[in-house]
Structure formats: C-alpha cells, structure tokens
Design an enzyme around this catalytic site. Structure first.
Site, PDB file in Angstrom:
ATOM      1  CB  CYS A  46      -1.949  -0.795   9.547  1.00 34.46           C
ATOM      2  SG  CYS A  46      -2.262   0.958   9.205  1.00 34.46           S
ATOM      3  CB  THR A  47      -0.682  -4.975  12.792  1.00 37.13           C
ATOM      4  OG1 THR A  47       0.519  -4.436  12.221  1.00 37.13           O
ATOM      5  CG2 THR A  47      -0.491  -6.446  13.096  1.00 37.13           C
TER       6      THR A  47
END
Length: 149
Positions: A46-47
């Site tokens: 997600c980062t």
C-alpha cells in the site's frame, strides 16, 4: 471483479483527510477523478502504491484529474500516512466498509479492502478499472494508459 466500465459509479460520502466529508457526486460534479481502494496504511504494498500515485500526481493534476485513496483505516491513521509519505491527495476513511462493498472492493469473509482502482469521467461513469492485489505499480500504469488513450 471490479464494477463494469460505462456504469455509473455509486455515490458516497466519507470523512477525508481534508477535514471535511467528501461526497463524490457533490465534490466532483463535472470533474473526472481516480478512486483507488487499498488494504491498509503503512503496509509495504500500500505504501508503494500510494507513493506511485504521489509520484505521478502532477501528471494527473495537469489533466485536471483528482486522486482519492480509500481504505478502512481511521482518519487519524490516514493523516499520519499522508504526512509520512507526503501524499498530495486526500485519503478517505471507510471504517464500515460499505463503500468498499458498493465498489466490489472488499474481500469476503475477512473484510479487508481489495486493491482496485477506478477512473471516472466527469459524469461519474467508470471509464477504466484495474483489479490486482499484487501489482502495486500496475494500477498507476493502467490509469496513465487509459487517460492517454
């Protein structure tokens, strides 16, 4: 499986890192946008995805396309995530998962958001989508490809 192209995107209202509630139909009236759903702030994939959207933000902004990220994380967690990675777009909190369900972006049984990205036109029709849990950069590449075509 994502919602079908050329269908009207469901309207929703969610708390935003802007400090205001975000309403798709009201706030994006007559404007295209990208909405991407993702599992959780501060996780590796997600980062990477958020930072890819950050790194291409100017390109989308130049085309007058806003970007919004949605997960079930709280606004407090979103604010920390946004600050840590200097994300220039708002994150929306769907704590109940109701919006994720409307957009077919919730994994059944475990209730975690899937990684799905939608490109909406100015009339809120779905122009393109990309549904892939593990191709973090593919979401951005597909949206750029669709915008340019």
């Amino acid at each position: 499986m994502a919602l079908a192209n050329q269908t009207k995107a469901p309207d929703f209202t969610l708390p935003s890192t802007s400090g205001e509630d975000f309403s798709l139909y009201n706030d994006m009236s007559g404007k295209p946008c990208i909405i991407y759903f993702y599992p959780k702030d501060f996780t590796r994939g997600c980062t990477k995805e958020a930072c890819s959207f950050r790194d291409t933000h100017e390109e989308f902004k130049g085309l007058d396309i806003e970007i919004f990220g949605i997960s079930k994380d709280s606004i407090e967690t979103h604010l920390k995530f946004k600050k840590e990675y200097q994300l220039p777009f708002d994150l929306l909190s769907d704590k109940s998962g109701d919006v994720c369900k409307k957009y077919k972006a919730l994994i059944p049984v475990i209730g975690i958001p899937k990684r799905i990205t939608y490109l909406l036109d100015k009339d809120h029709k779905i122009v393109a989508s990309f549904d892939n849990m593990f191709d973090f950069n593919g979401h951005i590449k597909e949206m750029i490809k669709q915008v340019k075509s």
